[in-house]
Scaffold this motif. Structure first.
Motif, PDB file in Angstrom:
ATOM      1  N   LEU A   1       0.806  -1.224   0.000  1.00 52.93           N
ATOM      2  CA  LEU A   1       0.000   0.000   0.000  1.00 52.93           C
ATOM      3  C   LEU A   1       0.834   1.266   0.000  1.00 52.93           C
ATOM      4  O   LEU A   1       0.293   2.355  -0.261  1.00 52.93           O
ATOM      5  CB  LEU A   1      -0.936   0.011   1.220  1.00 52.93           C
ATOM      6  CG  LEU A   1      -1.960  -1.126   1.296  1.00 52.93           C
ATOM      7  CD1 LEU A   1      -2.793  -0.986   2.560  1.00 52.93           C
ATOM      8  CD2 LEU A   1      -2.864  -1.126   0.073  1.00 52.93           C
ATOM      9  N   GLY A   2       2.106   1.137   0.312  1.00 43.11           N
ATOM     10  CA  GLY A   2       2.952   2.320   0.350  1.00 43.11           C
ATOM     11  C   GLY A   2       3.213   2.791   1.768  1.00 43.11           C
ATOM     12  O   GLY A   2       2.508   2.421   2.717  1.00 43.11           O
ATOM     13  N   ASP A   3       4.211   3.648   1.887  1.00 40.52           N
ATOM     14  CA  ASP A   3       4.715   4.032   3.207  1.00 40.52           C
ATOM     15  C   ASP A   3       3.752   4.921   3.982  1.00 40.52           C
ATOM     16  O   ASP A   3       3.794   4.949   5.213  1.00 40.52           O
ATOM     17  CB  ASP A   3       6.059   4.763   3.031  1.00 40.52           C
ATOM     18  CG  ASP A   3       6.780   4.944   4.358  1.00 40.52           C
ATOM     19  OD1 ASP A   3       7.083   3.925   5.010  1.00 40.52           O
ATOM     20  OD2 ASP A   3       7.016   6.105   4.741  1.00 40.52           O
ATOM     21  N   THR A   4       2.873   5.657   3.285  1.00 44.14           N
ATOM     22  CA  THR A   4       2.015   6.620   3.987  1.00 44.14           C
ATOM     23  C   THR A   4       0.525   6.298   3.853  1.00 44.14           C
ATOM     24  O   THR A   4      -0.313   7.152   4.157  1.00 44.14           O
ATOM     25  CB  THR A   4       2.264   8.038   3.453  1.00 44.14           C
ATOM     26  OG1 THR A   4       1.995   8.073   2.047  1.00 44.14           O
ATOM     27  CG2 THR A   4       3.701   8.469   3.720  1.00 44.14           C
ATOM     28  N   HIS A   5       0.185   5.118   3.400  1.00 40.95           N
ATOM     29  CA  HIS A   5      -1.235   4.741   3.359  1.00 40.95           C
ATOM     30  C   HIS A   5      -1.780   4.698   4.788  1.00 40.95           C
ATOM     31  O   HIS A   5      -1.075   4.293   5.719  1.00 40.95           O
ATOM     32  CB  HIS A   5      -1.386   3.368   2.683  1.00 40.95           C
ATOM     33  CG  HIS A   5      -2.815   2.998   2.409  1.00 40.95           C
ATOM     34  ND1 HIS A   5      -3.645   2.479   3.383  1.00 40.95           N
ATOM     35  CD2 HIS A   5      -3.558   3.070   1.270  1.00 40.95           C
ATOM     36  CE1 HIS A   5      -4.836   2.241   2.847  1.00 40.95           C
ATOM     37  NE2 HIS A   5      -4.817   2.589   1.576  1.00 40.95           N
ATOM     38  N   PRO A   6      -3.041   5.128   5.011  1.00 36.19           N
ATOM     39  CA  PRO A   6      -3.584   5.116   6.381  1.00 36.19           C
ATOM     40  C   PRO A   6      -3.473   3.763   7.074  1.00 36.19           C
ATOM     41  O   PRO A   6      -3.205   3.706   8.278  1.00 36.19           O
ATOM     42  CB  PRO A   6      -5.052   5.517   6.174  1.00 36.19           C
ATOM     43  CG  PRO A   6      -5.010   6.399   4.965  1.00 36.19           C
ATOM     44  CD  PRO A   6      -3.963   5.794   4.069  1.00 36.19           C
ATOM     45  N   ASN A   7      -3.649   2.648   6.326  1.00 35.53           N
ATOM     46  CA  ASN A   7      -3.515   1.333   6.962  1.00 35.53           C
ATOM     47  C   ASN A   7      -2.066   1.056   7.365  1.00 35.53           C
ATOM     48  O   ASN A   7      -1.808   0.421   8.394  1.00 35.53           O
ATOM     49  CB  ASN A   7      -4.010   0.237   6.019  1.00 35.53           C
ATOM     50  CG  ASN A   7      -5.512   0.234   5.885  1.00 35.53           C
ATOM     51  OD1 ASN A   7      -6.178   1.139   6.375  1.00 35.53           O
ATOM     52  ND2 ASN A   7      -6.058  -0.770   5.206  1.00 35.53           N
ATOM     53  N   THR A   8      -1.127   1.522   6.558  1.00 35.09           N
ATOM     54  CA  THR A   8       0.287   1.376   6.916  1.00 35.09           C
ATOM     55  C   THR A   8       0.587   2.164   8.187  1.00 35.09           C
ATOM     56  O   THR A   8       1.282   1.672   9.099  1.00 35.09           O
ATOM     57  CB  THR A   8       1.182   1.874   5.770  1.00 35.09           C
ATOM     58  OG1 THR A   8       0.834   1.190   4.561  1.00 35.09           O
ATOM     59  CG2 THR A   8       2.649   1.645   6.088  1.00 35.09           C
ATOM     60  N   LEU A   9       0.080   3.391   8.245  1.00 37.28           N
ATOM     61  CA  LEU A   9       0.310   4.224   9.426  1.00 37.28           C
ATOM     62  C   LEU A   9      -0.312   3.585  10.670  1.00 37.28           C
ATOM     63  O   LEU A   9       0.287   3.617  11.758  1.00 37.28           O
ATOM     64  CB  LEU A   9      -0.266   5.621   9.202  1.00 37.28           C
ATOM     65  CG  LEU A   9       0.326   6.416   8.032  1.00 37.28           C
ATOM     66  CD1 LEU A   9      -0.303   7.806   7.960  1.00 37.28           C
ATOM     67  CD2 LEU A   9       1.836   6.531   8.170  1.00 37.28           C
ATOM     68  N   HIS A  10      -1.487   3.005  10.509  1.00 35.34           N
ATOM     69  CA  HIS A  10      -2.133   2.358  11.663  1.00 35.34           C
ATOM     70  C   HIS A  10      -1.292   1.169  12.141  1.00 35.34           C
ATOM     71  O   HIS A  10      -1.116   0.965  13.356  1.00 35.34           O
ATOM     72  CB  HIS A  10      -3.536   1.898  11.269  1.00 35.34           C
ATOM     73  CG  HIS A  10      -4.386   1.491  12.426  1.00 35.34           C
ATOM     74  ND1 HIS A  10      -5.172   2.375  13.127  1.00 35.34           N
ATOM     75  CD2 HIS A  10      -4.547   0.287  13.032  1.00 35.34           C
ATOM     76  CE1 HIS A  10      -5.804   1.734  14.107  1.00 35.34           C
ATOM     77  NE2 HIS A  10      -5.440   0.472  14.068  1.00 35.34           N
ATOM     78  N   SER A  11      -0.785   0.402  11.198  1.00 31.79           N
ATOM     79  CA  SER A  11       0.057  -0.746  11.551  1.00 31.79           C
ATOM     80  C   SER A  11       1.332  -0.281  12.254  1.00 31.79           C
ATOM     81  O   SER A  11       1.775  -0.883  13.245  1.00 31.79           O
ATOM     82  CB  SER A  11       0.394  -1.525  10.283  1.00 31.79           C
ATOM     83  OG  SER A  11       1.224  -2.623  10.576  1.00 31.79           O
TER      84      SER A  11
END
Length: 777
Positions: free
Chosen positions: A602-612
């Motif tokens: 999803l990429g480094d700044t996708h909201p799901n990445t940030l949540h993880s």
């Protein structure tokens, strides 16, 4: 000026404009611009000159001894305006003031109290029903019957009215009250003919007065006065309401829109029937035409407004169509553009709104681009019956059509969404029982709910998702895939709101139906099962959450693959469950692996990445590894602010987590201000009782406690515990944490002791399954 001769004299001479010479028959104009001239015999003219009114003479329609609150300033202002010629005089020797406002706002009551209060200051006070010019003439004629019974019974109505005008010209210093003026121009003749007294008019209409008299708009009661009036009427004079009763009265007064007549009607009903204040709120709209003891059946709110609507419809039928539609929207900030499809052009729309405004049924915003309508007007209009069993109530179908047209086609149009949002929610929560269902309306609700979901405010979407589900069930059936998706989404909204009592059974039912309709391994079935496991986790039921998540992750991997976003989301939730179970040896490696895959997929700044990433930081924090936790929290927060904005709920959650890490590192100088700022933003964005707001408030209280500031910690812990019990229930894990922290804080007020930690738990990121298409078939 007219000379007066002694009684029985041979006559008088008169000079000057409007003067009357007595000694023969006299012609008197009684209606507009001299159109009706009535000849009075000399004897009647002499009586008009010579008869004096008894002291305090009046025909006021009621007593001033009843409950009257909140209008003292208006009374004083009215007196100043009528007696200060420099501000309010129509001519050099008379004064006129017109009070206008919504029906039921207390115009006549204010005029009545003014008349009673200053009765002795006038030679006569005379009350005239002034809805029509004929009623004005009839009211004047009654003055002749009162003052000249030796002649008036033998005369007809126009002659008596003419006599009254003569009497008023001869005897200055009176007050005429023209009540309920429908057409201001009806008063023009009397103002010119009767210059030596005060004229006071009341009217539902605020237009048409500019050439007649200055106006005094009458507003609603202020909240404190409204609550006092309601309590006095409902409980009886001399009774002191309990704090709970006053709280209920405050809520009911707000529902009644601080409208004096509605408060009076409600108070009388409550006093006579013994109905509770809370129960009356559920009856609102049904009882607005109910008159109990002391209430004139012709003066109920519903009946007064029916008369107003009749007058409006007579002037502009399109105006009633617009008002019927506005009844189903939020009361404030209704954009003209939203209403535009109901009118053929801008001019027609403006003219119709102008009529409603003239009758005080709506008000314009400062820029005149939106309108507001009194919430009680809406309640009364909404409770009118439909034409048939399968029909919409008046205005409902028009409003659904307007909302469907107004729903933005682009997800990113936040300002348009925000302005439309309260109106879509109002439409959803006012759905009448057995209202015809519509897939198009269901989609409008669903689209609006999805906007809230993307904004991190899914808890606020419950009324929208509830209404959408009802439409899907009625049109598509109980087990249609779109119905199942809608049911799943409603359950997630309940879960986000902390209402697991509703969320868990709804998710269990949805999983069972998904299995039957879609099959055991369909992606939507797996997503529903993942969400059910997350709800078990949120309820603290790890014995059911962990095995279900393990099985679901395995099925996602088989069906969608190892790196599908749904697989990663389920894996992240499994790591959260391991962490809550205290199994950090499994949680941290799983978080790290999941984060790496999120970054790749999803990429480094996708909201799901940030949540993880935020959850991994918490796992480090839970393991006591602050050297890795704090930098990761700080980096994640910076990215959240850049990607989602400063006040997105996910940003606030990240900020709250960072404050907790600072606190655990003993850095209260950074932790407390960050907690305080975050709590303020939570209250503004999610509301005062959202579970995340309560979580933030609990953490701030704990930080105060850790700093030794028990004077601020204990009250905040007490308030949080009360709210958590109300919102989450008495046995919810977060409620138990609040109760434990409060107990320790109270004990610490007596002995020095460190409390249990109140660190925030990670929250599983719940995602919606595939949404139904724009127009499901």
């Amino acid at each position: 000026m007219t000379d007066r001769s002694a009684p029985g004299g041979s006559g008088v001479q008169a000079s000057g404009a409007g003067s009357i010479g007595v000694g023969g028959d006299v012609g008197v104009a009684i209606t507009g611009d001299g159109a009706r001239v009535v000849m009075l015999p000399a004897e009647a003219v002499r009586w008009a000159r010579d008869v004096d009114a008894p002291p305090g003479a009046a025909n006021l329609p009621g007593s001033a001894s009843g409950v009257f609150v909140g209008r003292e300033d208006e009374l004083a202002r009215l007196r100043r305006l009528l007696t200060d010629e420099g501000e309010a005089a129509v001519t050099q020797v008379s004064a006129m003031r017109a009070i206008h406002g919504l029906g039921g706002i207390g115009k006549s009551t204010l005029a009545l109290h003014y008349a009673h209060l200053h009765r002795q200051a006038y030679t006569l006070v005379w009350w005239l029903n002034a809805a029509t010019s004929e009623q004005i003439v009839t009211g004047l004629a009654s003055l002749a019957m009162r003052l000249c019974p030796q002649w008036a019974p033998t005369a007809d109505v126009p002659e008596r009215a003419a006599w009254a005008i003569l009497w008023l010209q001869w005897h200055p210093g009176w007050l005429l009250v023209f009540d309920n003026v429908e057409h201001p121009d009806d008063l023009r003749h009397y103002l010119g003919t009767l210059p030596d007294g005060h004229h006071l008019a009341t009217s539902r209409t605020g237009t048409g007065w500019h050439a007649i008299a200055p106006t005094m708009p009458l507003g609603l009661l202020d909240a404190d006065a409204a609550v006092s009036l309601l309590c006095t009427l409902a409980l009886g004079e001399g009774q002191t309401p309990s704090p709970h009763q006053r709280e209920e009265a405050d809520a009911l007064a707000a529902e009644l829109g601080y409208l004096p007549l509605a408060l009076e009607q409600a108070g009388a009903y409550l006093f006579e029937t013994g109905t509770s204040l809370a129960d009356y709120r559920t009856l609102l709209g049904q009882v607005m035409d109910t008159a109990v003891g002391g209430i004139d059946p012709e003066r109920t709110i519903a009946r007064i407004w029916r008369h107003t609507l009749t007058a409006v419809e007579h002037r502009n039928p399109q105006a009633v169509t617009l008002l019927d539609a506005m009844a189903w929207l939020a009361p404030d900030d209704i954009p003209r553009t939203l209403l535009a499809p109901l009118s053929p052009d801008t001019r027609t729309l403006g003219e119709a709104l102008g009529v409603l405004h003239s009758y005080n049924m709506i008000s314009f915003s400062a820029d005149r681009q939106s309108v507001s309508v009194h919430r009680l007007v809406q309640a009364v209009l909404r409770h009118r019956p439909a034409a048939g069993p399968d029909e919409h109530p008046p205005g409902r179908q028009d409003t659904e059509h307007l909302i469907r047209q107004a729903v933005p086609t682009q997800d990113t149009n936040a300002p348009q969404w925000e302005r439309l949002l309260p109106h879509v929610i109002a439409l959803a929560v006012t759905t009448p029982p057995h209202s015809p269902a519509s897939i198009e309306t269901a989609y409008a609700y669903h689209a609006t709910a999805q906007y809230l979901y993307r904004e991190g405010r899914d808890a606020h979407s419950i009324p929208l998702r509830t209404a959408a589900l009802v439409h899907y069930e009625q049109v598509l059936g109980d087990t249609h895939p779109h119905t199942l998706t809608s049911r799943n989404n409603l359950a997630l909204a309940y879960s986000e709101a902390g209402d697991l009592t509703h969320a868990v059974p709804l998710l269990e039912a949805t999983v069972a139906q998904d299995v039957q309709v879609l099959g055991d391994t369909h992606p939507d079935t797996l997503q529903s099962r993942n969400n059910l496991a997350a709800a078990y986790y949120a309820a603290g039921d790890l014995d059911r959450a962990v095995p279900l998540l393990e099985a679901t992750v395995a099925q996602f991997e088989q069906v969608l693959g190892d790196t599908h976003p749904n697989t990663l989301q389920s894996r992240n939730n499994l790591a959260s469950a391991y962490e809550s179970a205290g199994d950090l040896d499994r949680a941290i490696p799983l978080y790290e692996a999941t984060l790496t895959q999120y970054e790749q997929v999803l990429g480094d700044t996708h909201p799901n990445t940030l949540h993880s990433r935020n959850n991994l930081a918490y796992a480090y924090y839970a393991a006591g590894d602050l050297d890795r936790a704090i930098p990761l929290y700080e980096a994640t927060l910076t990215q959240y602010e850049q990607v989602l904005g400063d006040t997105h709920p996910n940003t606030l959650h990240s900020r709250n987590s960072l404050a907790s890490a600072y606190e655990s590192a003993g850095d209260l100088d950074r932790a407390i201000p960050l907690y305080e700022a975050t709590l303020t933003q939570y209250e503004q964005v999610l509301g005062d009782t959202h579970p995340n707001t309560l979580h933030s408030r609990n953490n701030l209280a704990y930080a105060y406690y850790a700093a030794g500031d028990l004077d601020r910690a204990i009250p905040l812990l007490e308030a949080t515990l009360i709210q958590r019990k109300q919102v989450l229930g008495d046995t919810h894990p977060n409620t138990l944490t609040s109760r434990n922290n409060l107990a320790h804080a109270r004990k610490a007020a007596e002995t020095v002791e460190q409390p249990d930690t109140a660190n925030p738990a990670t929250t599983p990121d719940l995602q919606h399954p595939s949404a139904p298409p724009d127009q499901p078939e």
